[in-house]
Scaffold this motif. Structure first.
Motif, PDB file in Angstrom:
ATOM      1  N   GLU A 262       0.913  -0.921   0.246  1.00 22.27           N
ATOM      2  CA  GLU A 262      -0.112   0.340   0.044  1.00 22.27           C
ATOM      3  C   GLU A 262       0.362   0.945   0.123  1.00 22.27           C
ATOM      4  OE1 GLU A 262      -3.563   2.103   2.466  1.00 22.27           O
ATOM      5  OE2 GLU A 262      -2.621  -0.213   3.021  1.00 22.27           O
ATOM      6  N   ALA A 266       1.358   3.925  -3.728  1.00 22.35           N
ATOM      7  CA  ALA A 266       1.270   6.215  -3.182  1.00 22.35           C
ATOM      8  C   ALA A 266       1.797   6.512  -4.472  1.00 22.35           C
ATOM      9  CB  ALA A 266       0.131   6.251  -1.838  1.00 22.35           C
ATOM     10  N   ARG A 267       3.347   5.672  -4.138  1.00 16.45           N
ATOM     11  CA  ARG A 267       4.100   6.673  -4.635  1.00 16.45           C
ATOM     12  C   ARG A 267       4.590   6.295  -6.349  1.00 16.45           C
ATOM     13  NH1 ARG A 267       9.137   3.425  -2.073  1.00 16.45           N
ATOM     14  NH2 ARG A 267      10.111   4.655  -3.358  1.00 16.45           N
TER      15      ARG A 267
END
Length: 408
Positions: A262, A266-267
């Motif tokens: 997770e 996000a990156r």
């Protein structure tokens, strides 16, 4: 030795007396010689014992001195010199490692589109490129061909009736002006002609339907692409419920379905560059992220990233692959490869902590390059990291750290 004399003294033979004395003196001399030998042997034994005692004392003193020296040397050797490095933080590409499976980017399942029948021929094999509309398998159509011929004949029959109805109508119109045909008869003839034309159109429609069904009997490619699987053989009876007969990759385009944590998800953005390496090969295929999953699996806490890659012979749908995604740059510690070790729990390094004692730090490895191994997490960069001999050290060992320059 007394001189031997002859004579008699008080009636005793003097010569024999003298001989007796000589014998006594000889006996005394014999015992004196034996005492000297025993004294010499005693002195020799005492001397040997003294020498042995002296040698034993010297050996004991030497052994004591050597033992002390060895003890001092062992005590010094118990604290080895260990080379350490303080890595600091350098700017490197922020790489994210992921793994997943290879799949067709747009997979096309191909089955029976028509009514089916018996397969006569299969024209393609897995791994073969085909064009849009190309026939993949031929279905027997002997019965359907006869039905189509019958419908084609019914068109001609209907057309003949329509022609006859039109001719009769035209003749009746010529007689209307003379009063031989009533208006009602004219209406009936027009209706007959219209009905005949309608039957022609019905026959044509039926024939067209049969032709379309026959054209759908064969299994054809819906679009150009690469044949992945084949699940049909000549002689097999297929129909609408048979299922998928071929699987194709539209345009041969492939993708990697990468599972990511997770935090890493996000990156990653659409368009992020990636390098895909199929397991068992050294190939590095360039690709880019074209879709990032909007959801995260509640059980695994992972999301799916889809990486588009061009066709390559080493890419096999269903196979496993590793991927390295470049998500910008980051300031991270950089260590030589010899400093990073691995175990059942994952990667780790040994650092010299308080009191010069060895400590173990779990780390997460980032980019691996010729410059070294970047540490994504687990170190601040200010630790004294053991660069060599880590396999011979245990947690809690006392060492003497020797600092070397960073591998930056």
């Amino acid at each position: 030795m007394l001189p031997r004399k002859a004579g008699r003294v008080f009636g005793v033979n003097y010569e024999r007396k003298v001989d007796s004395m000589d014998s006594l003196a000889g006996t005394q001399s014999f015992y004196e010689d034996g005492d000297d030998s025993r004294r010499k042997r005693t002195r020799l034994i005492v001397a040997v014992v003294l020498i042995v005692l002296a040698l034993a004392a010297a050996y004991y003193a030497f052994s004591s001195n050597k033992g002390g020296a060895d003890a001092g040397g062992g005590e010094a050797a118990a604290v080895p010199n260990i080379t350490v490095v303080v890595p600091g933080r350098v700017s490197v590409e922020a790489a994210i490692a992921a793994n997943g499976t290879i799949a067709a980017r747009r997979e096309m399942p191909v089955g029976v589109a028509g009514e089916g029948g018996q397969v006569v021929r299969v024209l393609v094999e897995p791994g073969q490129w085909v064009g849009a509309g190309q026939t993949l398998a031929v279905i027997d159509r002997s019965v359907q061909a006869q039905q189509a011929a019958s419908l084609a004949a019914s068109i001609r029959v209907a057309q003949a009736d329509a022609d006859l109805a039109q001719a009769e109508l035209e003749r009746a119109q010529a007689l209307v002006g003379r009063g031989f045909i009533s208006k009602a008869d004219m209406d009936r003839k027009r209706a007959t002609r219209d009905a005949a034309n309608a039957r022609v159109r019905v026959a044509q429609a039926q024939y067209g339907e049969a032709t379309a069904r026959n054209n759908r009997l064969n299994i054809v490619a819906p679009a150009a692409g690469l044949v992945l699987t084949r699940q049909v053989e000549p002689g097999q009876i297929v129909g609408a419920g048979t299922g998928v007969l071929f699987r194709m990759a539209k345009g041969g385009e492939m993708e990697m379905l990468a599972q990511m944590a997770e935090a890493d998800l996000a990156r990653v953005k659409v368009g992020t560059r990636a390098t895909v390496t199929p397991v068992g090969t050294d190939a590095e295929i360039a690709g880019q992220v074209w879709q990032v999953s909007p959801i995260v699996d509640m059980d695994t806490r992972q999301g799916l990233v889809r990486i588009a890659v061009p066709y390559s012979s080493v890419l096999r749908p269903g196979g496993f692959a590793d991927a390295r995604l470049v998500a910008g740059t980051a300031e991270v510690p950089l260590l030589p490869e010899s400093a990073v070790q691995s175990g059942p729990e994952g990667n780790f390094v040994l650092v010299v902590g308080k009191g010069n004692k060895i400590e173990r730090k779990p780390v997460k490895v980032g980019t691996v390059s010729d410059a070294g191994v970047s540490i994504a997490s687990g170190l601040t960069g200010n630790e004294r990291v053991v660069t060599l001999a880590g396999a011979f050290l245990n947690v809690g060992d006392t060492v003497k750290p020797v600092l070397q320059k960073s591998s930056q």
